[in-house]
Design an enzyme around this catalytic site. Structure first.
Site, short mmCIF file in Angstrom:
data_model
loop_
_atom_site.label_atom_id
_atom_site.label_comp_id
_atom_site.label_asym_id
_atom_site.label_seq_id
_atom_site.Cartn_x
_atom_site.Cartn_y
_atom_site.Cartn_z
N THR A 246 1.05 -1.24 0.17
CA THR A 246 -0.12 -0.09 -0.06
C THR A 246 0.75 1.40 -0.06
OG1 THR A 246 -1.38 -1.18 1.40
CG2 THR A 246 -1.99 1.15 1.19
N ALA B 104 12.95 19.63 -4.97
CA ALA B 104 14.25 18.73 -4.83
C ALA B 104 15.47 19.20 -5.25
CB ALA B 104 14.03 17.13 -5.23
N ILE C 51 0.41 13.28 8.92
CA ILE C 51 0.73 14.36 9.61
C ILE C 51 2.22 14.99 9.93
CG2 ILE C 51 0.26 15.41 11.98
CD1 ILE C 51 -1.90 13.26 12.34
N LYS D 245 4.59 3.99 18.21
CA LYS D 245 4.60 5.43 17.70
C LYS D 245 5.03 6.41 19.11
CE LYS D 245 1.40 4.44 13.92
NZ LYS D 245 -0.27 4.25 13.84
N GLY E 36 -3.48 5.12 5.84
CA GLY E 36 -3.87 5.03 4.19
C GLY E 36 -2.64 5.38 3.29
N1 HSE Z 1 -2.99 0.38 11.13
C1 HSE Z 1 -2.31 1.76 11.54
C2 HSE Z 1 -3.48 2.47 12.16
C3 HSE Z 1 -1.84 2.34 10.29
O1 HSE Z 1 -4.68 2.39 12.09
O2 HSE Z 1 -3.52 3.57 12.59
C4 HSE Z 1 -0.85 3.44 10.50
O3 HSE Z 1 0.05 3.17 11.19
#
Ligand code: HSE
Length: 412
Positions: free
Chosen positions: A11, A31, A131, A200, A298
């Protein structure tokens, strides 16, 4: 003209190729030179692809090609991504990755290799998808002592909770819809059990506070055990339940860091973040509170961040970006039982009024919450600030009760 390679044409990787092609001329302008995809590594066949002649199944074709200056890793997972990224850096190539599992586990080591070779290792897409957060944290907020970061860091679970809160959907139905819409990880357990959010917050905490925080140091609770009754209690209290990744710097320099569902008051800026959206609240001593908001998952939102990193690396081919943190340390993150929070507690009890009387004697300052539609034979209340361990001890001391839920309460 600069040549790059993309490792992993799923993806995100295919999104990177699409954005590079679609916006080729403005990207070349930004760039300073055109960017060409030299190789794409993937074990699958893509016969109809416009890049069909550039696919390889052999990482050696990238590692040993001196013309490839930048490698984009969008494979995900630790293996073989870790080996390929490390070897790319050792071969003198700068790397961009969207792989949060890799950065959370090996960020300190890979950053050090990049630094020692005057290369760049950038990973803006690994937190919050599209973001902009890592670069602003590192550069635009550099004047601040950041003392806390709290975020809705997983789109899938935020989507599930939104459906439960707004539509009264069951957890299972909401998750099935999130999977159908392509938000969830291949294995949605990493979303649901909080591991994705944990990776994260580890990256955010490492960058903000300058020392590697590893997922094994962070207490992580998911949303699988949350029920519509918990959500009704939150509503009666005047808030919502969200899955929050949080890192707070304590006075002694250590971190309180965890991932867990939290009660958020309706006035909290994070309470208004719905569906698949992510938001990260950063608290700095000069700037106050700032919040970064957008699509955290996404194809194209994530590709947007990856391609921006590629452009930045092209602009800094022989110069290092400042992004860096030191190795981790045992004891740097406190045991979550030492952390202090308010908590929402639900107790099943033989005699609710007697238990409530005992609770308020044991712990003065508790605030009872009466929610409609919840089962009889239980009480729900918010505790004052106290250490997790103290709360556990006090609840253990109550006779004839069973803890149904315990959810921390946010002060942001
Ligand atoms: N599966 C993750 C989410 C995708 O739902 O945030 C992005 O890291």
């Amino acid at each position: 003209m600069i040549k790059i390679a993309i490792m992993g044409y799923g993806t995100v990787g295919s999104g990177v190729a699409e954005v590079l092609q679609k916006n080729a001329s403005s990207i070349a302008h930004k760039a300073g030179q055109p960017i060409e995809i030299g190789r794409i590594l993937d074990l699958r066949e893509f016969p109809g692809s416009p890049f069909a002649n550039r696919f390889t199944k052999d990482f050696g074709d990238i590692e040993n090609d001196p013309a490839i200056a930048i490698v984009v890793e969008t494979m995900g997972g630790l293996n073989p991504a870790y080996d390929f990224v490390k070897r790319s850096l050792l071969a003198g190539k700068s790397v961009v990755t969207s792989n949060k599992e890799l950065v959370a586990a090996k960020g300190d080591e890979l950053l050090a290799i990049a630094r020692d070779r005057n290369l760049n290792f950038l990973f803006e897409a690994s937190v919050g998808g599209g973001i902009p957060i890592l670069r602003p944290l590192d550069q635009c907020l550099a004047a601040n002592e950041v003392y806390e970061i709290a975020g809705i860091l997983n789109g899938t679970t935020n989507f599930v909770l939104t459906k439960m809160i707004d539509d009264g959907a069951s957890f299972e139905d909401a998750l099935a819809l999130a999977q159908k819409l392509g938000y969830a990880e291949r294995d949605p357990s990493a979303d649901v059990n909080g591991d994705d959010a944990c990776r994260k917050i580890c990256i955010l905490a490492s960058l903000a506070f300058g020392r590697h925080v590893s997922p094994s140091q962070v207490k992580t609770e998911g949303i699988a055990s949350l029920t519509l009754d918990d959500i009704r209690y939150a509503e009666a209290w005047g808030g919502v339940v969200k899955l929050i990744g949080r890192a707070k710097k304590l006075e002694d320099g250590r971190l309180y860091c965890l991932v867990c569902p939290m009660f958020l008051p309706k006035e909290s800026p994070l309470a208004d973040v719905h569906d698949v959206f992510n938001a990260i609240l950063v608290r700095g001593d000069a700037v106050g509170d700032v919040m970064f908001y957008g699509r955290g998952a996404g194809k194209l939102p994530t590709a947007s961040a990856v391609v921006a990193d590629v452009i930045d690396e092209v602009k800094h081919l022989n110069r290092r970006k400042s992004i860096f943190w030191e190795k981790g340390e045992e004891g740097y993150v406190i045991d979550y039982r030492e952390g202090r929070d308010k908590s929402f507690v639900r107790l099943r009890c033989e005699n609710p009024e007697a238990t409530w009387a005992a609770m308020t004697t044991e712990l003065p300052g508790c605030q009872r919450i009466r929610a409609e539609g919840v089962p009889a034979g239980e009480i729900g209340f918010i505790t004052p600030f106290l250490r997790e361990q103290e709360l556990e001890n006090k609840l253990d001391a109550l006779p004839g009760t069973q803890v149904i839920s315990r959810i921390r309460v946010a002060d942001f």
